[in-house]
Design an enzyme around this catalytic site. Sequence first.
Site, PDB file in Angstrom:
ATOM      1  N   LYS A   1      62.270  39.443  78.009  1.00 25.86           N
ATOM      2  CA  LYS A   1      62.576  38.084  77.547  1.00 25.86           C
ATOM      3  C   LYS A   1      63.928  38.102  76.838  1.00 25.86           C
ATOM      4  O   LYS A   1      64.007  38.184  75.619  1.00 25.86           O
ATOM      5  CB  LYS A   1      61.431  37.628  76.622  1.00 25.86           C
ATOM      6  CG  LYS A   1      61.261  36.120  76.592  1.00 25.86           C
ATOM      7  CD  LYS A   1      59.911  35.726  76.063  1.00 25.86           C
ATOM      8  CE  LYS A   1      59.913  34.263  75.664  1.00 25.86           C
ATOM      9  NZ  LYS A   1      60.115  33.318  76.747  1.00 25.86           N
TER      10      LYS A   1
ATOM     11  N   ARG B   1      55.974  43.326  73.408  1.00 30.21           N
ATOM     12  CA  ARG B   1      56.918  42.819  74.417  1.00 30.21           C
ATOM     13  C   ARG B   1      58.314  42.686  73.814  1.00 30.21           C
ATOM     14  O   ARG B   1      59.324  42.930  74.479  1.00 30.21           O
ATOM     15  CB  ARG B   1      56.423  41.470  74.978  1.00 30.21           C
ATOM     16  CG  ARG B   1      57.205  41.019  76.196  1.00 30.21           C
ATOM     17  CD  ARG B   1      56.544  39.855  76.904  1.00 30.21           C
ATOM     18  NE  ARG B   1      56.586  38.640  76.096  1.00 30.21           N
ATOM     19  CZ  ARG B   1      55.950  37.513  76.415  1.00 30.21           C
ATOM     20  NH1 ARG B   1      55.208  37.445  77.524  1.00 30.21           N
ATOM     21  NH2 ARG B   1      56.024  36.452  75.636  1.00 30.21           N
TER      22      ARG B   1
ATOM     23  N   GLU C   1      57.849  33.076  89.724  1.00 34.10           N
ATOM     24  CA  GLU C   1      57.459  32.283  88.551  1.00 34.10           C
ATOM     25  C   GLU C   1      58.385  31.079  88.402  1.00 34.10           C
ATOM     26  O   GLU C   1      59.340  30.927  89.166  1.00 34.10           O
ATOM     27  CB  GLU C   1      57.434  33.142  87.285  1.00 34.10           C
ATOM     28  CG  GLU C   1      58.723  33.871  86.994  1.00 34.10           C
ATOM     29  CD  GLU C   1      58.618  34.788  85.765  1.00 34.10           C
ATOM     30  OE1 GLU C   1      57.616  34.772  85.049  1.00 34.10           O
ATOM     31  OE2 GLU C   1      59.597  35.509  85.526  1.00 34.10           O
TER      32      GLU C   1
HETATM   33  N1  PMP Z   1      57.662  33.744  82.533  1.00 29.89           N
HETATM   34  C1  PMP Z   1      58.756  33.470  81.822  1.00 29.89           C
HETATM   35  C2  PMP Z   1      60.075  33.611  82.485  1.00 29.89           C
HETATM   36  C3  PMP Z   1      58.653  33.041  80.494  1.00 29.89           C
HETATM   37  O1  PMP Z   1      59.750  32.753  79.782  1.00 29.89           O
HETATM   38  C4  PMP Z   1      57.376  32.913  79.916  1.00 29.89           C
HETATM   39  C5  PMP Z   1      57.239  32.425  78.484  1.00 29.89           C
HETATM   40  N2  PMP Z   1      57.282  33.503  77.587  1.00 29.89           N
HETATM   41  C6  PMP Z   1      56.251  33.232  80.686  1.00 29.89           C
HETATM   42  C7  PMP Z   1      56.432  33.641  82.000  1.00 29.89           C
HETATM   43  C8  PMP Z   1      54.870  33.150  80.116  1.00 29.89           C
HETATM   44  O2  PMP Z   1      54.666  34.123  79.122  1.00 29.89           O
HETATM   45  P1  PMP Z   1      53.600  33.894  77.955  1.00 29.89           P
HETATM   46  O3  PMP Z   1      52.312  33.584  78.631  1.00 29.89           O
HETATM   47  O4  PMP Z   1      53.553  35.189  77.218  1.00 29.89           O
HETATM   48  O5  PMP Z   1      54.106  32.769  77.136  1.00 29.89           O
END
Ligand code: PMP
Length: 348
Positions: A194, A88, A230
Amino acid sequence: MTEQRGSLPDWERLGFTFRETDEYYRCGGELERDPVWDSGEFLPFGTVSLSPAAAFFSYGLGIFEGLKARRAPDGRVLLFRHRDNARRFQRSAKRLLLAPFPEEQFTEAVEGLVRRNERWVPPNGTGTFYIRPLEHAIEPKVGIRPCSSFWVLVFGCPVASYFDSGPENPGQGGVRLKVLEQGRCAPGGTGAVKVMGNYAGGIALAHRWQQEGFDDVLYLDARHVKYVTETSGSNVFVKLKSGHLITPPLDDQILAGLTRDSVIRIARDTLGVTVEEREISVAEALEDGEEVFCTGTAWSVQPVREIDFRGRDHRFAIPDLQRAIRDELEGIQFGTRPDTFGWTTVVD
Ligand code: PMP
């Protein structure tokens, strides 16, 4: 507030706050036609020195990751799907035209960081060691152009749960979310990766509602302003009365959370639940949703107790499916349940 490195914290009183640990990792890279990275090194934790004209200061040309190392009851230290974070990290880099950091170097940096800061990995049951890989464009620049000099930095620190009512204090009630009738990121923007700017834009929005007693905001999609996407930093799941578990499909506005993917696989393969990755409107979620929960590295699998939409509160029972999924996921992450998916790596 930050605490000085040196003496270990009182493990029973950890918060989700930064503190200095023993060492961090640094690697420099150049991108002419192909990226060239130096071999990287571990340094005593301290400050870094850059030109005030370094491009990321102006243009936000920076990306990051977040992942955790956890201590099992028998003392082993486990990383969870860190190769997927490496991939990622590369996808995020490519979106900003930063040099993609090789997967092998990423995994060595993360594993080496944990090894060198092993004393900071909290004892089982008290917290986790949160790891933050970063990549920034560091060359001095005043024009809006792609860059060719980069730093990858990786540091980590011990943390407890993100919320007082969070997953490491289970059963204390879940989070309260405010629906914002706007997108988190623009259509065609950077929502799927990210990158720094995604978070900068959201802090004031979330802060405004945190002042009113909400834990976070829930964004709708930017195109139709209708579908659930989200929160500021976690993916969302809705269990319908039919028993099906719904989560929004990945697109240009949703980050592909590793917790999201793990939850889908645990629900399907371990618990036999029907999971649908499809659009779900906020109206459907509120009318037909029996349980709602959020997933992320910092939040784990976090129950939602209440969602406010247009000033009306919708309450959800403390969810059973959420708890079963969280117990299974955290069991794998902390080495107390069999890791049939091959997600964990022992750092020794
Ligand atoms: N959405 C966003 C916008 C995030 O910043 C994160 C944290 N990385 C997630 C979802 C969840 O991702 P992960 O399960 O890989 O931590």
